[in-house]
Motif scaffolding. Structure first.
Motif, PDB file in Angstrom:
ATOM      1  N   LYS A 141       0.837  -1.209   0.000  1.00  0.00           N
ATOM      2  CA  LYS A 141       0.000   0.000   0.000  1.00  0.00           C
ATOM      3  C   LYS A 141       0.870   1.257   0.000  1.00  0.00           C
ATOM      4  CE  LYS A 141      -4.542  -0.687   2.095  1.00  0.00           C
ATOM      5  NZ  LYS A 141      -5.368  -0.405   3.281  1.00  0.00           N
ATOM      6  N   ASP A 142       1.898   1.227   0.864  1.00  0.00           N
ATOM      7  CA  ASP A 142       2.750   2.407   1.016  1.00  0.00           C
ATOM      8  C   ASP A 142       3.486   2.753  -0.275  1.00  0.00           C
ATOM      9  OD1 ASP A 142       1.971   2.459   3.665  1.00  0.00           O
ATOM     10  OD2 ASP A 142       3.781   1.427   4.387  1.00  0.00           O
ATOM     11  N   ILE A 143       3.860   1.736  -1.027  1.00  0.00           N
ATOM     12  CA  ILE A 143       4.689   1.974  -2.208  1.00  0.00           C
ATOM     13  C   ILE A 143       3.879   2.532  -3.381  1.00  0.00           C
ATOM     14  CG2 ILE A 143       4.627  -0.192  -3.549  1.00  0.00           C
ATOM     15  CD1 ILE A 143       7.769  -0.134  -3.266  1.00  0.00           C
ATOM     16  N   LEU A 144       2.530   2.530  -3.249  1.00  0.00           N
ATOM     17  CA  LEU A 144       1.671   3.047  -4.325  1.00  0.00           C
ATOM     18  C   LEU A 144       1.950   4.521  -4.610  1.00  0.00           C
ATOM     19  CD1 LEU A 144      -1.781   1.414  -3.396  1.00  0.00           C
ATOM     20  CD2 LEU A 144      -0.165   0.676  -5.158  1.00  0.00           C
ATOM     21  N   VAL A 145       2.352   5.247  -3.603  1.00  0.00           N
ATOM     22  CA  VAL A 145       2.549   6.698  -3.786  1.00  0.00           C
ATOM     23  C   VAL A 145       3.968   7.035  -4.243  1.00  0.00           C
ATOM     24  CG1 VAL A 145       0.781   7.250  -2.072  1.00  0.00           C
ATOM     25  CG2 VAL A 145       3.175   7.020  -1.354  1.00  0.00           C
ATOM     26  N   TRP A 146       4.815   6.007  -4.322  1.00  0.00           N
ATOM     27  CA  TRP A 146       6.199   6.259  -4.715  1.00  0.00           C
ATOM     28  C   TRP A 146       6.278   6.527  -6.222  1.00  0.00           C
ATOM     29  CZ3 TRP A 146      11.093   4.437  -2.095  1.00  0.00           C
ATOM     30  CH2 TRP A 146      10.952   4.425  -0.703  1.00  0.00           C
ATOM     31  N   LYS A 147       7.152   7.422  -6.583  1.00  0.00           N
ATOM     32  CA  LYS A 147       7.412   7.673  -8.000  1.00  0.00           C
ATOM     33  C   LYS A 147       8.635   6.856  -8.402  1.00  0.00           C
ATOM     34  CE  LYS A 147       5.551  12.355  -7.762  1.00  0.00           C
ATOM     35  NZ  LYS A 147       5.832  13.815  -7.920  1.00  0.00           N
ATOM     36  N   PHE A 148       8.978   6.938  -9.672  1.00  0.00           N
ATOM     37  CA  PHE A 148      10.187   6.252 -10.128  1.00  0.00           C
ATOM     38  C   PHE A 148      11.408   6.839  -9.425  1.00  0.00           C
ATOM     39  CE2 PHE A 148       7.313   5.643 -13.830  1.00  0.00           C
ATOM     40  CZ  PHE A 148       7.238   4.252 -13.749  1.00  0.00           C
ATOM     41  N   GLN A 149      12.361   5.975  -9.099  1.00  0.00           N
ATOM     42  CA  GLN A 149      13.499   6.342  -8.256  1.00  0.00           C
ATOM     43  C   GLN A 149      14.777   6.528  -9.098  1.00  0.00           C
ATOM     44  OE1 GLN A 149      13.192   6.607  -4.646  1.00  0.00           O
ATOM     45  NE2 GLN A 149      11.093   6.718  -5.448  1.00  0.00           N
ATOM     46  N   THR A 150      15.093   7.768  -9.408  1.00  0.00           N
ATOM     47  CA  THR A 150      16.328   8.030 -10.172  1.00  0.00           C
ATOM     48  C   THR A 150      17.556   7.616  -9.370  1.00  0.00           C
ATOM     49  OG1 THR A 150      16.353  10.302  -9.333  1.00  0.00           O
ATOM     50  CG2 THR A 150      15.318   9.935 -11.487  1.00  0.00           C
ATOM     51  N   LYS A 151      17.456   7.683  -8.042  1.00  0.00           N
ATOM     52  CA  LYS A 151      18.596   7.305  -7.193  1.00  0.00           C
ATOM     53  C   LYS A 151      18.942   5.824  -7.354  1.00  0.00           C
ATOM     54  CE  LYS A 151      16.190   8.487  -3.557  1.00  0.00           C
ATOM     55  NZ  LYS A 151      15.742   8.789  -2.160  1.00  0.00           N
ATOM     56  N   ASN A 152      17.908   5.005  -7.686  1.00  0.00           N
ATOM     57  CA  ASN A 152      18.177   3.583  -7.889  1.00  0.00           C
ATOM     58  C   ASN A 152      19.058   3.373  -9.113  1.00  0.00           C
ATOM     59  OD1 ASN A 152      16.794   2.788  -5.684  1.00  0.00           O
ATOM     60  ND2 ASN A 152      15.081   1.827  -6.730  1.00  0.00           N
ATOM     61  N   ARG A 153      18.721   4.053 -10.197  1.00  0.00           N
ATOM     62  CA  ARG A 153      19.536   3.915 -11.408  1.00  0.00           C
ATOM     63  C   ARG A 153      20.952   4.463 -11.168  1.00  0.00           C
ATOM     64  NH1 ARG A 153      19.315   2.587 -16.609  1.00  0.00           N
ATOM     65  NH2 ARG A 153      20.650   3.715 -18.082  1.00  0.00           N
ATOM     66  N   ASP A 154      21.042   5.579 -10.464  1.00  0.00           N
ATOM     67  CA  ASP A 154      22.349   6.158 -10.175  1.00  0.00           C
ATOM     68  C   ASP A 154      23.235   5.170  -9.401  1.00  0.00           C
ATOM     69  OD1 ASP A 154      21.549   8.468 -11.417  1.00  0.00           O
ATOM     70  OD2 ASP A 154      21.045   9.522  -9.544  1.00  0.00           O
ATOM     71  N   LYS A 155      22.628   4.477  -8.431  1.00  0.00           N
ATOM     72  CA  LYS A 155      23.389   3.508  -7.623  1.00  0.00           C
ATOM     73  C   LYS A 155      23.878   2.345  -8.479  1.00  0.00           C
ATOM     74  CE  LYS A 155      23.198   0.859  -3.333  1.00  0.00           C
ATOM     75  NZ  LYS A 155      22.468   0.604  -2.078  1.00  0.00           N
ATOM     76  N   ILE A 156      23.007   1.872  -9.371  1.00  0.00           N
ATOM     77  CA  ILE A 156      23.393   0.740 -10.224  1.00  0.00           C
ATOM     78  C   ILE A 156      24.509   1.151 -11.169  1.00  0.00           C
ATOM     79  CG2 ILE A 156      22.587  -0.885 -11.981  1.00  0.00           C
ATOM     80  CD1 ILE A 156      21.591  -1.322  -9.030  1.00  0.00           C
ATOM     81  N   ILE A 157      24.416   2.325 -11.758  1.00  0.00           N
ATOM     82  CA  ILE A 157      25.448   2.784 -12.688  1.00  0.00           C
ATOM     83  C   ILE A 157      26.795   2.900 -11.972  1.00  0.00           C
ATOM     84  CG2 ILE A 157      26.238   4.785 -14.039  1.00  0.00           C
ATOM     85  CD1 ILE A 157      23.312   5.194 -14.882  1.00  0.00           C
ATOM     86  N   SER A 158      26.779   3.396 -10.734  1.00  0.00           N
ATOM     87  CA  SER A 158      28.047   3.604 -10.028  1.00  0.00           C
ATOM     88  C   SER A 158      28.641   2.311  -9.466  1.00  0.00           C
ATOM     89  CB  SER A 158      27.866   4.616  -8.897  1.00  0.00           C
ATOM     90  OG  SER A 158      26.978   4.110  -7.916  1.00  0.00           O
ATOM     91  N   LEU A 159      27.787   1.370  -9.046  1.00  0.00           N
ATOM     92  CA  LEU A 159      28.293   0.170  -8.371  1.00  0.00           C
ATOM     93  C   LEU A 159      28.035  -1.137  -9.111  1.00  0.00           C
ATOM     94  CD1 LEU A 159      27.301   0.931  -4.656  1.00  0.00           C
ATOM     95  CD2 LEU A 159      29.564   1.126  -5.695  1.00  0.00           C
ATOM     96  N   PHE A 160      26.977  -1.178  -9.929  1.00  0.00           N
ATOM     97  CA  PHE A 160      26.551  -2.469 -10.479  1.00  0.00           C
ATOM     98  C   PHE A 160      26.436  -2.460 -12.007  1.00  0.00           C
ATOM     99  CE2 PHE A 160      25.041  -2.241  -6.137  1.00  0.00           C
ATOM    100  CZ  PHE A 160      25.373  -3.485  -5.623  1.00  0.00           C
ATOM    101  N   SER A 161      27.027  -1.510 -12.656  1.00  0.00           N
ATOM    102  CA  SER A 161      26.988  -1.505 -14.120  1.00  0.00           C
ATOM    103  C   SER A 161      28.021  -2.488 -14.654  1.00  0.00           C
ATOM    104  CB  SER A 161      27.295  -0.104 -14.657  1.00  0.00           C
ATOM    105  OG  SER A 161      28.635   0.238 -14.391  1.00  0.00           O
ATOM    106  N   ASN A 162      27.805  -2.906 -15.893  1.00  0.00           N
ATOM    107  CA  ASN A 162      28.798  -3.772 -16.526  1.00  0.00           C
ATOM    108  C   ASN A 162      30.173  -3.123 -16.512  1.00  0.00           C
ATOM    109  OD1 ASN A 162      27.235  -5.951 -17.085  1.00  0.00           O
ATOM    110  ND2 ASN A 162      26.905  -5.479 -19.242  1.00  0.00           N
ATOM    111  N   GLU A 163      30.224  -1.831 -16.793  1.00  0.00           N
ATOM    112  CA  GLU A 163      31.504  -1.138 -16.857  1.00  0.00           C
ATOM    113  C   GLU A 163      32.234  -1.240 -15.522  1.00  0.00           C
ATOM    114  OE1 GLU A 163      28.662   0.067 -17.879  1.00  0.00           O
ATOM    115  OE2 GLU A 163      28.948   0.337 -20.044  1.00  0.00           O
TER     116      GLU A 163
END
Length: 783
Positions: free
Chosen positions: A343-365
């Motif tokens: 229920k709580d997550i219904l009001v959440w928008k897309f999380q740009t911080k999630n993509r930023d974290k993946i690019i910095s720590l979990f990207s192929n590069e």
């Protein structure tokens, strides 16, 4: 670099992270896949693959299954697989071997004789959770992870902690997060307008640890609590074992109208599902068999698409998701809280911080840059290591006792050498070093049994029994021959001559130079009580490359027995002088506290110490003598009887042992160290000189000893101590009286000179460097 990647099945759809890694590595390096079977060729396209089947007949499979279910360690050696693997490695000559999954790596390592490059083992989840319940698996891992050339790679800190908690050796481990193609997982096709339906998505194999059943039950609570149920949808994508069971659960919960099962999905389909979803779910749990996640790749991909995450406090997931920051985390199986978070997550928008974290720590590069750095680091270490000499130190028993700390210190301080220890018996000891390689003896009980035979019957019977046992059960020498053939040993160093004689065949079989060190009983005592050793010595004098003595006395004995002088080298023993505390000592006038530390054996001269002490006590009443050591019970009884009959109970103490970790602190409490070594009736002698004389002098204690063997080199008469003829109790008594009566200044002169003498001539580091120089000369001559 030439990289050989081993994975049993190339490729299962659930292992896309392995495939992605291979494809990216192949852009810049020569990558070859080795597997035991290949599947899904159309989905996972790669050309440079060698499929080497691991075949077992029905009987072998049943035996393996029976033993494994009872947690009994078995070898995974397979003759055809081993031959084909050896041929592949010899032809391809990889710079790196990378195995995925700990339990699969054992199959490969059991079938490789020599490791000529670093081997990496990636631990992902099952192999670092459920499998760790098996002691045989943990023990087998540790057998290989003792080798610094075998490096564990953990996909999360949680995985590393799991391995460490199970006592798996992770000292040499590396942390490497998964990587994904963030260019592929992009947002260009996302419709960011409001949608009529809020889509919850879970993508994972239908296994117990993925927690689908709890996702469904929480979703049931959620859907029952909202007014317009048509606005919400749960998509469960994936296949495998539990798919039908989960479908039935959804039906029984009345959720089929709101839940979509897509079945297995490929890479492109995963992306499409992520593009049309609003939140990503992954209710990971610890399965009933102990299986856990490592770091779910699906969560990483969802975060790259900026989806908020709802998951559990499980395994490495908290390293990805921070509760109430970029998603929510709940306890495993807590469906009530999970439903509330839906229920709580219904009001959440897309999380740009999630993509930023993946690019910095979990990207192929990031992943591949880190992986290549890890490869290069250990490849460089391997090259350095290959420049080291690999010395096999061979013992009868390792260590013989606490008093053999001198030998451990010598080996430990020899610079730029790879150390391998092999012994017929390992005793409980403090002389373990994690950088040493150890060859355990599976035949220890057999060799122990063989020794007992010596007390039975006539010699002919002994020889027949010896022969039968070695033929049927094998010998330690035969085992060593096989083990050494798998290792790149440069020199075999046998400690004590009888060990060299017994295992001469090992060096000859493998064409490895042999160094033999003489220390004491092996000079004259051994050939005296066992005349057959006179012939054995002649043979080894001819065959071995070098013979090491502690001093000139030992060297002269060897020459007199026929050893060529050009093969004899003097390498003195020593102490770690920097680790021994020293403060200028003082002594009270007309008072003396004497100490002797030695095994209770005739050659240590205890009885002469006691007789001399008794004589001196008449004129010097304020004295105490302490013996430390155990050994021959008959000698102890003799000493005790002498003490009682001469009323010395208040002045003499007998102690079996002390804490050798505090040896120097203990020694420093005394005034003078006494050690009247002598030849015993059966020709046993020190050979060199007791190392404890160096320990005592390093602590600042003057020495009372004899002119036995090389003691006059260790103790300088009238400067660091007093020396007397062997077995001369009267002369010893005069030495005791001298130290009793001397004043403060004269005593301190002895004390300071003793410390300085050891510093200048008996530093173990300096003498260990000399030992390395002898090794280098042998190696150069061999080439």
């Amino acid at each position: 670099m030439k990289i050989l990647v081993f994975v049993e099945n190339f490729m299962q759809p659930t292992l896309t992270f392995v495939y992605n890694e291979v494809i990216e590595l192949a852009k810049y390096h020569d990558v070859k896949i080795m597997c035991t079977e290949r599947s899904h060729k159309d989905q996972f396209i790669f050309d440079n693959i060698s499929v080497i089947p691991f075949k077992q007949n029905v009987f072998q499979r049943k035996i393996s299954w029976y033993l494994e279910t009872r947690d009994i360690s078995i070898s995974r050696q397979n003759k055809k697989f081993k031959n084909a693997t050896s041929e592949l490695i010899n032809n391809y000559k990889p710079d790196i071997i990378h195995c995925h999954f700990g339990y699969e790596s054992i199959k490969l390592l059991d079938n490789i004789d020599k490791l000529n490059c670093p081997v990496f083992i990636s631990f992902h989840g099952y192999d670092a959770s459920q499998m760790l319940r098996r002691k045989s698996y943990v023990n087998k891992l540790n057998v290989y992870l003792k080798n610094e050339n075998i490096i564990p790679i953990c996909v999360s800190n949680y995985v590393k902690e799991n391995l460490s908690n199970a006592k798996v050796n992770t000292k040499n481990s590396e942390l490497l997060y998964y990587g994904i193609d963030t260019n592929f997982f992009n947002l260009t096709l996302r419709d960011r307008t409001n949608k009529d339906v809020f889509v919850f998505l879970q993508i994972s194999a239908f296994k117990e640890k993925k927690g689908h059943i709890y996702t469904l039950r929480a979703f049931k609570l959620f859907i029952d609590s909202v007014e317009d149920k048509r606005k919400y949808k749960l998509i469960l994508a994936g296949g495998l074992t539990l798919l039908e069971q989960i479908k039935k659960e959804a039906e029984s919960l009345g959720l089929l109208e709101y839940v979509e099962f897509t079945g297995p999905v490929n890479h492109d389909e995963v992306k499409k599902l992520l593009l049309k979803s609003n939140a990503f779910l992954h209710h990971s749990i610890t399965a009933s068999n102990g299986d856990t996640e490592g770091l779910p790749n699906a969560i990483i991909e969802a975060m790259a698409m900026e989806l908020p995450i709802l998951s559990t406090w499980h395994a490495g997931i908290p390293e990805l998701v921070e509760d109430n920051v970029n998603g929510y985390l709940v306890k495993e199986r807590d469906i009530t809280t999970y439903a509330q978070r839906l229920k709580d997550i219904l009001v959440w928008k897309f999380q740009t911080k999630n993509r930023d974290k993946i690019i910095s720590l979990f990207s192929n590069e990031t992943h591949f840059q880190s992986l290549v750095k890890i490869y290069e680091k250990h490849r460089k270490n391997h090259k350095k290591k290959n420049n080291k000499l690999n010395i096999l130190h061979l013992f009868n028993s390792y260590p013989g006792s606490n008093t053999t700390n001198w030998l451990f210190n010598l080996i430990n301080n020899i610079p730029n050498c790879e150390v391998t220890i092999a012994a017929e018996f390992y005793t409980k000891h403090n002389f373990y070093n994690s950088r040493f390689n150890y060859i355990d003896n599976p035949l220890a009980s057999i060799t122990s049994y063989k020794r007992k035979i010596e007390t039975w019957g006539p010699k002919l019977f002994d020889k027949i029994i010896y022969y039968l046992i070695e033929k049927v059960l094998g010998s330690f020498s035969n085992y060593l021959k096989k083990e050494i053939s798998k290792k790149e040993i440069d020199i075999i160093h046998a400690h004590f001559a009888d060990v060299g004689c017994e295992h001469l065949c090992v060096a000859q079989k493998n064409k490895i130079p042999l160094v033999v060190s003489f220390y004491g009983y092996d000079y004259e005592y051994l050939p005296h009580i066992k005349p057959e050793y006179k012939k054995k010595y002649k043979k080894i004098f001819f065959s071995a490359d070098k013979f090491i003595c502690e001093g000139i006395h030992g060297a002269n004995i060897l020459k007199s027995m026929g050893c060529p002088s050009e093969k004899i080298e003097v390498v003195r023993l020593g102490v770690e002088i920097d680790a021994i505390p020293f403060q200028p000592k003082s002594k009270t006038l007309n008072q003396l506290n004497l100490l002797q530390i030695a095994a209770l054996r005739e050659k240590k001269g205890h009885i002469y110490t006691l007789e001399a002490f008794r004589r001196a006590l008449v004129e010097c009443p304020n004295m105490h003598l302490t013996f430390v050591g155990s050994g021959e019970e008959s000698l102890r009884f003799k000493l005790e009887r002498y003490i009682i009959s001469n009323h010395l109970e208040k002045n003499v103490s007998l102690i079996d042992e002390i804490d050798f970790d505090k040896l120097h602190i203990y020694i420093s409490k005394f005034d003078v160290f006494i050690h009247p070594s002598c030849y015993s009736k059966d020709m046993d002698c020190e050979g060199g000189a007791p190392i404890v004389l160096l320990d005592a002098q390093a602590c600042g204690l003057p020495i009372i000893s004899t002119t036995h063997c090389d003691i006059p080199d260790e103790v300088i008469h009238k400067k660091t101590g007093l020396l007397t003829p062997e077995k001369d109790a009267e002369a010893l008594s005069e030495s005791i009286k001298y130290f009793y009566r001397i004043g403060e200044k004269e005593y301190q002169n002895f004390s300071l000179a003793a410390r300085k003498h050891v510093e200048e001539n008996y530093s173990i580091k300096r003498n260990a460097i000399l030992m390395k120089e002898k090794y280098n000369i042998i190696k150069i001559k061999q080439k």
